[in-house]
Scaffold this motif. Structure first.
Motif, PDB file in Angstrom:
ATOM      1  N   SER A 164      13.518  -5.376  11.632  1.00  0.00           N
ATOM      2  CA  SER A 164      14.751  -6.392  11.916  1.00  0.00           C
ATOM      3  C   SER A 164      15.322  -6.952  10.652  1.00  0.00           C
ATOM      4  O   SER A 164      14.838  -6.936   9.621  1.00  0.00           O
ATOM      5  N   ARG A 165      16.522  -7.504  10.680  1.00  0.00           N
ATOM      6  CA  ARG A 165      17.221  -7.999   9.679  1.00  0.00           C
ATOM      7  C   ARG A 165      16.457  -9.146   9.289  1.00  0.00           C
ATOM      8  O   ARG A 165      16.367  -9.357   7.925  1.00  0.00           O
ATOM      9  N   ARG A 166      15.843  -9.995   9.793  1.00  0.00           N
ATOM     10  CA  ARG A 166      15.098 -11.271   9.315  1.00  0.00           C
ATOM     11  C   ARG A 166      13.737 -10.651   8.485  1.00  0.00           C
ATOM     12  O   ARG A 166      13.653 -11.183   7.696  1.00  0.00           O
ATOM     13  N   ASP A 167      13.129  -9.581   9.090  1.00  0.00           N
ATOM     14  CA  ASP A 167      11.994  -9.200   8.683  1.00  0.00           C
ATOM     15  C   ASP A 167      12.384  -8.617   7.167  1.00  0.00           C
ATOM     16  O   ASP A 167      11.614  -8.934   6.157  1.00  0.00           O
ATOM     17  N   LEU A 168      13.455  -7.813   7.149  1.00  0.00           N
ATOM     18  CA  LEU A 168      13.993  -7.094   5.872  1.00  0.00           C
ATOM     19  C   LEU A 168      14.188  -8.525   4.786  1.00  0.00           C
ATOM     20  O   LEU A 168      13.973  -8.159   3.532  1.00  0.00           O
ATOM     21  N   SER A 169      14.850  -9.426   5.304  1.00  0.00           N
ATOM     22  CA  SER A 169      15.462 -10.296   4.498  1.00  0.00           C
ATOM     23  C   SER A 169      14.377 -11.042   3.989  1.00  0.00           C
ATOM     24  O   SER A 169      14.158 -11.449   2.764  1.00  0.00           O
ATOM     25  N   TRP A 170      13.152 -11.536   4.684  1.00  0.00           N
ATOM     26  CA  TRP A 170      12.170 -12.201   4.382  1.00  0.00           C
ATOM     27  C   TRP A 170      11.338 -11.449   3.296  1.00  0.00           C
ATOM     28  O   TRP A 170      10.541 -11.857   2.349  1.00  0.00           O
ATOM     29  N   TRP A 171      11.124 -10.189   3.591  1.00  0.00           N
ATOM     30  CA  TRP A 171      10.301  -9.333   2.669  1.00  0.00           C
ATOM     31  C   TRP A 171      10.904  -9.285   1.243  1.00  0.00           C
ATOM     32  O   TRP A 171      10.329  -9.432   0.422  1.00  0.00           O
ATOM     33  N   MET A 172      12.228  -9.118   1.207  1.00  0.00           N
ATOM     34  CA  MET A 172      13.072  -9.183  -0.038  1.00  0.00           C
ATOM     35  C   MET A 172      12.762 -10.383  -0.593  1.00  0.00           C
ATOM     36  O   MET A 172      12.746 -10.552  -1.893  1.00  0.00           O
ATOM     37  N   CYS A 173      12.853 -11.493   0.056  1.00  0.00           N
ATOM     38  CA  CYS A 173      12.814 -12.820  -0.678  1.00  0.00           C
ATOM     39  C   CYS A 173      10.977 -13.022  -1.149  1.00  0.00           C
ATOM     40  O   CYS A 173      11.123 -13.430  -2.270  1.00  0.00           O
ATOM     41  N   GLY A 174      10.186 -12.243  -0.450  1.00  0.00           N
ATOM     42  CA  GLY A 174       8.959 -12.506  -1.173  1.00  0.00           C
ATOM     43  C   GLY A 174       8.736 -11.702  -2.281  1.00  0.00           C
ATOM     44  O   GLY A 174       8.267 -12.208  -3.179  1.00  0.00           O
ATOM     45  N   MET A 175       9.506 -10.584  -2.328  1.00  0.00           N
ATOM     46  CA  MET A 175       9.398  -9.681  -3.422  1.00  0.00           C
ATOM     47  C   MET A 175      10.010 -10.457  -4.722  1.00  0.00           C
ATOM     48  O   MET A 175       9.368 -10.512  -5.706  1.00  0.00           O
ATOM     49  N   HIS A 176      11.232 -11.107  -4.571  1.00  0.00           N
ATOM     50  CA  HIS A 176      11.882 -11.576  -5.478  1.00  0.00           C
ATOM     51  C   HIS A 176      11.202 -12.902  -6.133  1.00  0.00           C
ATOM     52  O   HIS A 176      10.862 -13.028  -7.165  1.00  0.00           O
ATOM     53  N   ASN A 177      10.370 -13.643  -5.167  1.00  0.00           N
ATOM     54  CA  ASN A 177       9.454 -14.618  -5.409  1.00  0.00           C
ATOM     55  C   ASN A 177       8.326 -14.307  -6.268  1.00  0.00           C
ATOM     56  O   ASN A 177       7.954 -15.200  -7.287  1.00  0.00           O
ATOM     57  N   LYS A 178       7.697 -13.165  -6.009  1.00  0.00           N
ATOM     58  CA  LYS A 178       6.760 -12.616  -6.897  1.00  0.00           C
ATOM     59  C   LYS A 178       7.137 -12.529  -8.321  1.00  0.00           C
ATOM     60  O   LYS A 178       6.404 -12.805  -9.136  1.00  0.00           O
ATOM     61  N   VAL A 179       8.373 -12.002  -8.557  1.00  0.00           N
ATOM     62  CA  VAL A 179       8.885 -11.819  -9.919  1.00  0.00           C
ATOM     63  C   VAL A 179       9.166 -13.325 -10.482  1.00  0.00           C
ATOM     64  O   VAL A 179       8.806 -13.385 -11.505  1.00  0.00           O
ATOM     65  N   ASN A 180      10.085 -14.073  -9.608  1.00  0.00           N
ATOM     66  CA  ASN A 180      10.016 -15.467 -10.189  1.00  0.00           C
ATOM     67  C   ASN A 180       9.065 -16.118 -10.646  1.00  0.00           C
ATOM     68  O   ASN A 180       8.900 -16.614 -11.695  1.00  0.00           O
ATOM     69  N   GLU A 181       7.534 -16.000  -9.803  1.00  0.00           N
ATOM     70  CA  GLU A 181       6.571 -16.534 -10.331  1.00  0.00           C
ATOM     71  C   GLU A 181       6.099 -16.026 -11.479  1.00  0.00           C
ATOM     72  O   GLU A 181       5.433 -16.760 -12.387  1.00  0.00           O
ATOM     73  N   MET A 182       6.156 -14.649 -11.669  1.00  0.00           N
ATOM     74  CA  MET A 182       5.821 -13.937 -13.019  1.00  0.00           C
ATOM     75  C   MET A 182       6.431 -14.649 -14.264  1.00  0.00           C
ATOM     76  O   MET A 182       5.836 -14.644 -15.410  1.00  0.00           O
ATOM     77  N   LEU A 183       7.871 -14.593 -14.035  1.00  0.00           N
ATOM     78  CA  LEU A 183       8.518 -15.279 -15.126  1.00  0.00           C
ATOM     79  C   LEU A 183       8.689 -16.796 -15.298  1.00  0.00           C
ATOM     80  O   LEU A 183       9.274 -17.201 -15.971  1.00  0.00           O
ATOM     81  N   GLY A 184       7.853 -17.491 -14.521  1.00  0.00           N
ATOM     82  CA  GLY A 184       7.908 -18.965 -14.841  1.00  0.00           C
ATOM     83  C   GLY A 184       8.936 -19.621 -13.968  1.00  0.00           C
ATOM     84  O   GLY A 184       9.181 -20.698 -14.333  1.00  0.00           O
ATOM     85  N   LYS A 185       9.632 -18.911 -12.973  1.00  0.00           N
ATOM     86  CA  LYS A 185      10.723 -19.520 -12.456  1.00  0.00           C
ATOM     87  C   LYS A 185      10.187 -20.137 -11.238  1.00  0.00           C
ATOM     88  O   LYS A 185       9.263 -19.606 -10.426  1.00  0.00           O
ATOM     89  N   ASP A 186      11.347 -20.916 -10.668  1.00  0.00           N
ATOM     90  CA  ASP A 186      10.995 -21.475  -9.217  1.00  0.00           C
ATOM     91  C   ASP A 186      11.172 -20.559  -8.134  1.00  0.00           C
ATOM     92  O   ASP A 186      11.910 -19.545  -8.260  1.00  0.00           O
ATOM     93  N   LYS A 187      10.350 -20.556  -7.038  1.00  0.00           N
ATOM     94  CA  LYS A 187      10.423 -19.862  -6.052  1.00  0.00           C
ATOM     95  C   LYS A 187      11.626 -20.306  -5.194  1.00  0.00           C
ATOM     96  O   LYS A 187      11.922 -21.460  -5.168  1.00  0.00           O
ATOM     97  N   PHE A 188      12.190 -19.189  -4.708  1.00  0.00           N
ATOM     98  CA  PHE A 188      13.121 -19.569  -3.544  1.00  0.00           C
ATOM     99  C   PHE A 188      12.743 -19.897  -2.213  1.00  0.00           C
ATOM    100  O   PHE A 188      11.813 -19.307  -1.661  1.00  0.00           O
TER     101      PHE A 188
END
Length: 207
Positions: A164-188
């Protein structure tokens, strides 16, 4: 999508000497050459500065016919690089130069989040299959090699959720937050994916 450690060039075809360490932050691509899309511009520009200085030194240490012109060209190159590094108002790196790691990353995340935001609420089996294929292909051809490799590894652990749209949007957000965490950035806050990427703030400031 994972930040890479500094490397030392080992390829004779690299723009740096084989025995010369690359500037801090510089990353080599699969071909053994410095990778622009894997490197931030500040690190990338140091190659140009080093080359300009070397050209200037060579042209002044071996005078001969045309030496004055060579020195002048090298000096101009150094001056241009210095103007870029100091933020000359006549130069806009983001608009005039090929994308570095930062610019490419921002543009890519904008595309991926927006694509997910407009994915169907109830996608057909064909649409789900197409989205999986798109993301698989994306992870193969993303220009930053080590970033692409990191995404492929993450997708093995956590495959794209395309039901679903919600599932994909949340999955994408989770992937982005993994990168943010590695880079020392705030999670969205993934609860705000629709507000950020589709609907805009409730106060209408983006309308």
């Amino acid at each position: 999508m994972m930040p890479a450690p500094d490397h030392t060039s080992t390829s004779s075809s690299s723009t740096t000497e084989a025995s010369t360490p690359l500037p801090p932050g510089m990353v080599l691509g699969p071909d053994g050459k410095p990778c622009r899309t894997c490197t931030d511009w500040k690190s990338w520009s140091k190659i140009g500065k080093s080359k300009a200085k070397k050209d200037s030194k060579d042209s002044t240490s071996t005078p001969g016919p045309g030496a004055g012109a060579g020195a002048g060209a090298a000096a101009a190159a150094i001056g241009a690089t210095a103007a870029i590094a100091t933020g000359s108002s006549s130069f806009d790196y983001e608009k005039e130069c090929p994308a570095d790691k930062e610019i490419l990353g921002r543009a890519t995340w904008t595309f991926l989040h927006t694509m997910a935001a407009y994915y169907p609420d109830k996608p057909s089996p064909m649409e789900q299959s197409t989205m999986k294929s798109l993301l698989t292909s994306f992870s193969q051809f993303y220009p930053c090699g080590h970033c692409a490799e990191h995404l492929r590894e993450e997708m093995k652990v956590d495959p794209p959720k395309v039901e679903s749209r919600r599932d994909l949007s949340w999955w994408m957000c989770g992937m982005h937050n993994k990168v943010n965490e590695m880079l020392g950035k705030d999670k969205f806050d993934c609860n705000k994916v629709d507000e950020r990427w589709r609907d805009g703030p409730s106060d209408g400031r983006c309308d």
